[in-house]
Design a protein around this motif. Structure first.
Motif, PDB file in Angstrom:
ATOM      1  N   ASN A   1       0.796  -1.236   0.000  1.00 27.84           N
ATOM      2  CA  ASN A   1       0.000   0.000   0.000  1.00 27.84           C
ATOM      3  C   ASN A   1       0.825   1.281   0.000  1.00 27.84           C
ATOM      4  O   ASN A   1       0.258   2.369   0.071  1.00 27.84           O
TER       5      ASN A   1
ATOM      6  N   ARG B   1      -3.854   3.433  -1.969  1.00 27.72           N
ATOM      7  CA  ARG B   1      -5.106   2.627  -1.886  1.00 27.72           C
ATOM      8  C   ARG B   1      -6.225   3.493  -2.487  1.00 27.72           C
ATOM      9  O   ARG B   1      -7.186   3.865  -1.813  1.00 27.72           O
TER      10      ARG B   1
ATOM     11  N   ALA C   1      -9.989   3.018  -1.919  1.00 29.13           N
ATOM     12  CA  ALA C   1     -10.494   3.308  -0.572  1.00 29.13           C
ATOM     13  C   ALA C   1     -10.096   4.731  -0.164  1.00 29.13           C
ATOM     14  O   ALA C   1     -10.000   5.041   1.032  1.00 29.13           O
TER      15      ALA C   1
ATOM     16  N   ASN D   1      -5.420   1.590   6.469  1.00 32.26           N
ATOM     17  CA  ASN D   1      -5.781   0.317   7.104  1.00 32.26           C
ATOM     18  C   ASN D   1      -4.576  -0.239   7.872  1.00 32.26           C
ATOM     19  O   ASN D   1      -3.484   0.348   7.860  1.00 32.26           O
ATOM     20  N   ASP D   2      -4.794  -1.374   8.517  1.00 32.11           N
ATOM     21  CA  ASP D   2      -3.756  -1.965   9.357  1.00 32.11           C
ATOM     22  C   ASP D   2      -2.469  -2.206   8.559  1.00 32.11           C
ATOM     23  O   ASP D   2      -1.376  -1.851   8.997  1.00 32.11           O
ATOM     24  N   GLN D   3      -2.607  -2.780   7.375  1.00 28.71           N
ATOM     25  CA  GLN D   3      -1.437  -3.087   6.546  1.00 28.71           C
ATOM     26  C   GLN D   3      -0.659  -1.807   6.212  1.00 28.71           C
ATOM     27  O   GLN D   3       0.569  -1.786   6.264  1.00 28.71           O
ATOM     28  N   THR D   4      -1.391  -0.745   5.891  1.00 28.62           N
ATOM     29  CA  THR D   4      -0.712   0.513   5.543  1.00 28.62           C
ATOM     30  C   THR D   4       0.054   1.057   6.744  1.00 28.62           C
ATOM     31  O   THR D   4       1.173   1.567   6.608  1.00 28.62           O
TER      32      THR D   4
ATOM     33  N   ASP E   1      -8.999   3.365   8.358  1.00 27.76           N
ATOM     34  CA  ASP E   1      -9.954   2.538   7.602  1.00 27.76           C
ATOM     35  C   ASP E   1     -11.134   2.169   8.501  1.00 27.76           C
ATOM     36  O   ASP E   1     -11.005   1.334   9.399  1.00 27.76           O
TER      37      ASP E   1
ATOM     38  N   LYS F   1     -13.763   0.573   7.884  1.00 28.42           N
ATOM     39  CA  LYS F   1     -14.287  -0.802   7.747  1.00 28.42           C
ATOM     40  C   LYS F   1     -13.588  -1.759   8.711  1.00 28.42           C
ATOM     41  O   LYS F   1     -14.151  -2.775   9.083  1.00 28.42           O
ATOM     42  N   GLU F   2     -12.377  -1.430   9.102  1.00 25.22           N
ATOM     43  CA  GLU F   2     -11.656  -2.281  10.063  1.00 25.22           C
ATOM     44  C   GLU F   2     -12.026  -1.956  11.513  1.00 25.22           C
ATOM     45  O   GLU F   2     -11.545  -2.617  12.439  1.00 25.22           O
TER      46      GLU F   2
END
Ligand code: CAA
Length: 277
Positions: free
Chosen positions: A22, A38, A41, A46-49, A85, A87-88
């Motif tokens: 990301n 991303r 979105a 998000n967590d990964q980013t 994010d 959604k998370e």
């Protein structure tokens, strides 16, 4: 021309450095362009980013000794970063929320304390964690289409990546509280009027302007640049006295080779050649 410097070479620099999903990291004339990538979105963190940002500021940026500075921007035409994010967030409990906020704050402290210029090129929405990311950078260049806001109260939360503190630092307590309580978005011109952004430029030119500023800073004494960051942050520390830090770091700078070079160059009416020593 933009040259990829990391993607293919991670393992050559350090076996532990990860491949990023990301983040896009490029070198443009000695300036690192770090793009949150991303787009679908709106570059939400998000967590990964966040894992990748942590890795970048821990393992990559400090080792790029020759880099003049970093521009942080968002992929696409529409958004810098539209926040954490959401959604998370589903099912997140108190403990997980505190851990998330602490990690975000730690990463943004690394940005704020980085000894070379880091400039946010805000090309669109900078909301929630996105506004917080921009505020942690040393400067903000906004496209005319940029929109800033801390809309967390719409979700039943508050800013968690340092926003409650840094927004006050940038725009003052009254306006910061208004923005955080209403969740209102403001445009680039208003953000400039409030002191939240340094410059407003035509859409599509924020990275260019940020690079111009970093290029100029690249002609100055590197140790002194790092000490400017340190002293400016000391003002907001709350525990240490910024004036004392300034005295100490003024001394550190005076003890550098660069100071001798800067003073000699002035007397000899020539441009200084700084070595960062
Ligand atoms: N998290 C996850 N996904 C996001 C997102 C976010 N923060 N912001 C936008 N997206 C996604 C949307 O869900 C949508 O994806 P899908 O098509 O798969 O549903 C896509 O990005 C495009 O978004 P929209 O269709 O909503 O685009 P829009 O132009 O109509 O609206 C917007 C743009 C006003 C920015 C709107 O997306 C929005 O309000 N986003 C949320 C902004 C927000 O509340 N940010 C704060 C997050 S909380 C936080 O950051 C806490 C903290 O301090 C750490």
């Amino acid at each position: 021309m933009l040259l990829p410097i990391f993607a293919a070479n991670f393992k050559k620099i350090n076996n532990n450095i990860m491949d990023y999903k990301n983040l896009e990291v490029k070198n443009s004339s000695g300036i690192i362009i770090l793009t949150i990538n991303r787009e679908k979105a709106l570059n939400a963190l998000n967590d990964q980013t966040m894992i990748e940002l942590h890795d970048f500021f821990t393992n990559v940026a400090p080792r790029r000794k020759k880099a003049k500075g970093i521009v942080i921007t968002g992929a696409g035409e529409k958004s810098f970063v539209a926040g954490a994010d959401i959604k998370e967030f589903v099912g997140m409990d108190e403990k997980a929320a505190m851990k998330l906020a602490k990690r975000g704050q730690d990463i943004f402290f690394m940005i704020e304390r980085f000894p070379k210029p880091i400039i946010a090129a805000v090309n669109g929405f900078a909301l929630g964690g996105g506004c917080e990311l921009a505020m942690a950078c040393h400067m903000r260049i906004a496209s005319e289409k940029a929109r800033f806001g801390q809309p967390e109260v719409n979700l039943g939360i508050i800013p968690g990546y340092g926003g409650t503190q840094r927004l006050i630092q940038h725009v003052g307590k009254g306006k910061a509280i208004e923005l955080m309580m209403t969740g209102d978005m403001i445009g680039a011109a208003e953000a400039k009027g409030l002191g939240l952004v340094n410059h407003v430029v035509p859409h599509g030119e924020s990275v260019k302007k940020a690079k111009e500023i970093i290029k100029k800073i690249g002609t100055k004494a590197p140790i002194a640049i790092g000490k400017v960051v340190e002293c400016a942050n000391a003002y907001f520390n709350g525990v240490i006295d910024g004036y004392s830090v300034e005295v100490e770091e003024f001394g550190t700078c005076a003890n550098s080779e660069d100071f001798k070079e800067g003073a000699s160059a002035f007397a000899e009416r020539r441009a200084a050649k700084f070595q960062g020593k």
